[in-house]
Structures are given as structure tokens and as C-alpha cells.
Design an enzyme around this catalytic site. Structure first.
Site, mmCIF file in Angstrom:
data_model
loop_
_atom_site.group_PDB
_atom_site.id
_atom_site.type_symbol
_atom_site.label_atom_id
_atom_site.label_comp_id
_atom_site.label_asym_id
_atom_site.label_seq_id
_atom_site.Cartn_x
_atom_site.Cartn_y
_atom_site.Cartn_z
ATOM 1 N N HIS A 138 -0.332 1.556 5.137
ATOM 2 C CA HIS A 138 -1.143 1.753 3.932
ATOM 3 C C HIS A 138 -0.660 0.839 2.801
ATOM 4 O O HIS A 138 -1.479 0.191 2.125
ATOM 5 C CB HIS A 138 -1.054 3.225 3.505
ATOM 6 N N GLU A 139 0.646 0.773 2.600
ATOM 7 C CA GLU A 139 1.188 -0.064 1.525
ATOM 8 C C GLU A 139 0.998 -1.549 1.818
ATOM 9 O O GLU A 139 0.690 -2.336 0.910
ATOM 10 C CB GLU A 139 2.671 0.250 1.307
ATOM 11 N N HIS A 183 -2.417 -2.572 0.875
ATOM 12 C CA HIS A 183 -2.574 -2.843 -0.561
ATOM 13 C C HIS A 183 -2.225 -4.305 -0.865
ATOM 14 O O HIS A 183 -2.925 -4.971 -1.632
ATOM 15 C CB HIS A 183 -1.646 -1.926 -1.374
ATOM 16 N N GLU A 195 -7.717 3.261 -2.921
ATOM 17 C CA GLU A 195 -6.907 4.020 -1.976
ATOM 18 C C GLU A 195 -7.654 4.255 -0.671
ATOM 19 O O GLU A 195 -7.063 4.214 0.412
ATOM 20 C CB GLU A 195 -6.483 5.357 -2.590
#
Length: 300
Positions: free
Chosen positions: A155-156, A159, A230
Site C-alpha cells: 500500500h505504501e 503511494h 487511499e
């Protein structure tokens, strides 16, 4: 998991305030200040608009440039250098982030760091894809299993791959422009209600106060954008680590938050938790409700 947003917004407010103080000092001792007259009142809206754009975007890009440094200092992040003598767990963490980064198509590997905290958290920040940082807390590493950690890291990395910090910087630049412009208009109006001897002081103080106030209001727009991004990072994480691992990471996070809430009797603290669903805190939250994130990911 909104550390990167918090650092960025805090730095942005501090940078804007610093610029205002420095600029006011320059105007006070020189004749360069075409948008103000001798009393501090607005003389040219066109000049003020140009000034607002320059200061607004300068503030946001300076904040972006400082974001990685600020995160390291404020969270006391220990950066893991692959060339150092790392422990097995630390080396595995670096290798996992780098593997996910290569899968995401990143040409430059993010810095990987750990910070000591019982909170279950991770964040990605940095001025560009070439200079990014992925940091995780010891609380996350100690409380989540390998699959959940993989989902969080994916997930990071998503980003970083999506360029969310740069996109947010452009949005913040627009908001800053309105903040700088409107705060000076309101300050000019307020200063007209005091005598001429106090006008400059009131005008200066009003600029600072209204700029901070409008920045906080503007942060609601940034937070709304963050919540929207997100969902994209969740989908990106699912592509990198697998949908099952991303869902497992979100459910693990939800279970952790629920456990914290169940063990917390203070109602004031309860309202601050990450999955609060209503009220003003929802507008100021950088992340959507966890149930909604899980639901949308299941529909992917």
C-alpha cells in the site's frame, strides 16, 4: 496511517507563516511591496494575486522538499542501509520493500526505515519517486503477521508509485494561493477598524491568524483528496502483493484498532480513533473508514 499528510500539512503551515514574517519584515524596511500602501492596506489586487500564487506554490513545494527530512526527524526514523550490518528481520524488510518497488516499476528504490513506537503504523513520503521513504513502526512489525505486513508495505509503495505526494503538493499550492489571498483581504478589512497608529500591527497579526485559520479549513480539502487516494493505494497494493494480502492487512488493522478501542474507556480518546465514522473528525481524517476500504477492495 496518516503521518505523511500530517507532516506535510504542518510543514506547509510553518513555511507559509515564515514566508509571511520574512516578507513583512522586508516590506517594513524597504519600498518593495507593490500590493500594499504605507498603512498595509491592499493597493493592487492584481499584484496581490501574483504574490499569492508565488507564495502559495513556493510554500507547498518547500514543504514537499522538506517532507522526508521532517518525517525522519519528528519520528526518529532509523534508516536501514542495505550495505550496513543489518539484522535478518531488518534485511528482510528492506528486500521486501525493494521487491515491491521493482514490481511497481520504480527505478529508484525508496529508503526504508523503522521507528520505535507501539502504534500500528506505516507511511510513505518524499519529494519524488527518486527520493522517497517508506517507514514502519515497531508496533506494526510486532503485531502483524508477514502477509499483513506485506499488504501494508505494498500500500505504501503504491503511494510512491502513484506520485500522490506530488499531486497533493499541486493541490496544496492552489489552496495556499487562496489562503494567502483571502487572509490579506480579510486582514485589510479588519485593520480599517483601528486607528492609523495601530493599523500595521493589527494588519500583520490578522494576516497570521487568518492564514492559519484558512489553512486549517483548507486542510479539509487536502484530507478529502487523501481519503480518495487511499482507495487507489489499496488497489495498487492489491496489484503488488495480491488482493488477499491487502484485504488481510486492512482486516488486521481493523482488529488492532478495535482492540485498542475496547481497552480504552476514555470517550474523548475513543472519538479520535482511525475508524471513527462521523462528526468533524471524519472531515479531518486522512483515511476513509476501514470497513469502506475493505468493501471497495472486495468489489475490485
Amino acid at each position: 496511517m496518516g503521518k505523511r499528510i500530517l507532516f506535510f500539512l504542518l510543514t506547509n503551515i510553518l513555511v507559509l507563516t515564515t514566508i509571511v514574517i520574512v516578507w513583512t519584515a522586508i516590506v517594513s524596511f524597504t519600498d518593495i511591496g507593490p500590493m500594499y500602501d504605507a498603512t498595509g492596506s491592499i493597493g493592487s489586487y492584481g499584484s496581490l494575486a501574483v504574490f499569492s500564487i508565488l507564495v502559495g506554490f513556493a510554500g507547498s513545494f518547500i514543504s514537499l522538499a522538506m517532507s522526508r527530512w521532517m518525517a525522519k526527524k519528528m519520528m526518529k526514523v532509523q534508516v536501514l542501509d542495505p550495505n550496513d550490518n543489518l539484522s535478518t528481520a531488518e534485511r528482510q524488510l528492506v528486500e521486501r520493500v525493494h521487491r515491491l518497488s521493482r514490481s511497481a516499476g520504480l527505478m529508484h528504490m525508496p529508503e526504508v526505515g523503522i521507528y520505535r513506537s507501539q502504534e500500528v503504523n506505516a507511511f510513505a513520503t518524499g519529494p519524488s519517486k527518486k527520493k522517497s521513504l517508506v517507514a514502519v513502526s515497531t508496533g506494526l512489525l510486532n503485531s502483524m503477521d508477514d502477509d499483513a505486513v506485506e499488504g501494508v508495505l505494498a500500500h505504501e509503495v503504491a503511494h510512491v508509485s502513484n506520485g500522490d505526494m506530488v499531486t497533493m503538493t499541486l493541490l496544496q499550492g492552489v489552496i495556499n494561493t487562496f489562503v494567502v489571498f483571502l487572509s490579506r483581504i480579510v486582514a485589510s478589512i479588519v485593520s480599517n477598524f483601528v486607528n492609523e497608529e495601530m493599523r500595521f500591527v493589527v494588519h500583520f497579526a490578522s494576516i497570521i491568524i487568518f492564514q492559519i485559520l484558512f489553512s486549517i479549513l483548507g486542510s479539509m480539502v487536502v484530507m478529502a483528496f487523501s481519503r480518495y487516494r487511499e482507495f487507489h493505494a489499496d488497489r495498487g497494493g492489491a496489484d503488488l502483493a495480491g488482493k488477499d494480502k491487502m484485504q488481510h492487512a486492512l482486516r488486521s488493522l481493523k482488529n488492532t484498532v478495535n482492540t485498542v478501542q475496547d481497552n480504552t474507556n476514555d470517550d474523548a480518546i475513543q472519538t479520535m480513533k482511525i475508524n471513527n465514522k462521523g462528526g468533524l473528525m471524519k472531515l479531518l481524517s486522512s483515511h476513509p473508514d476501514l470497513d469502506e476500504r475493505i468493501r471497495r477492495l472486495e468489489q475490485k
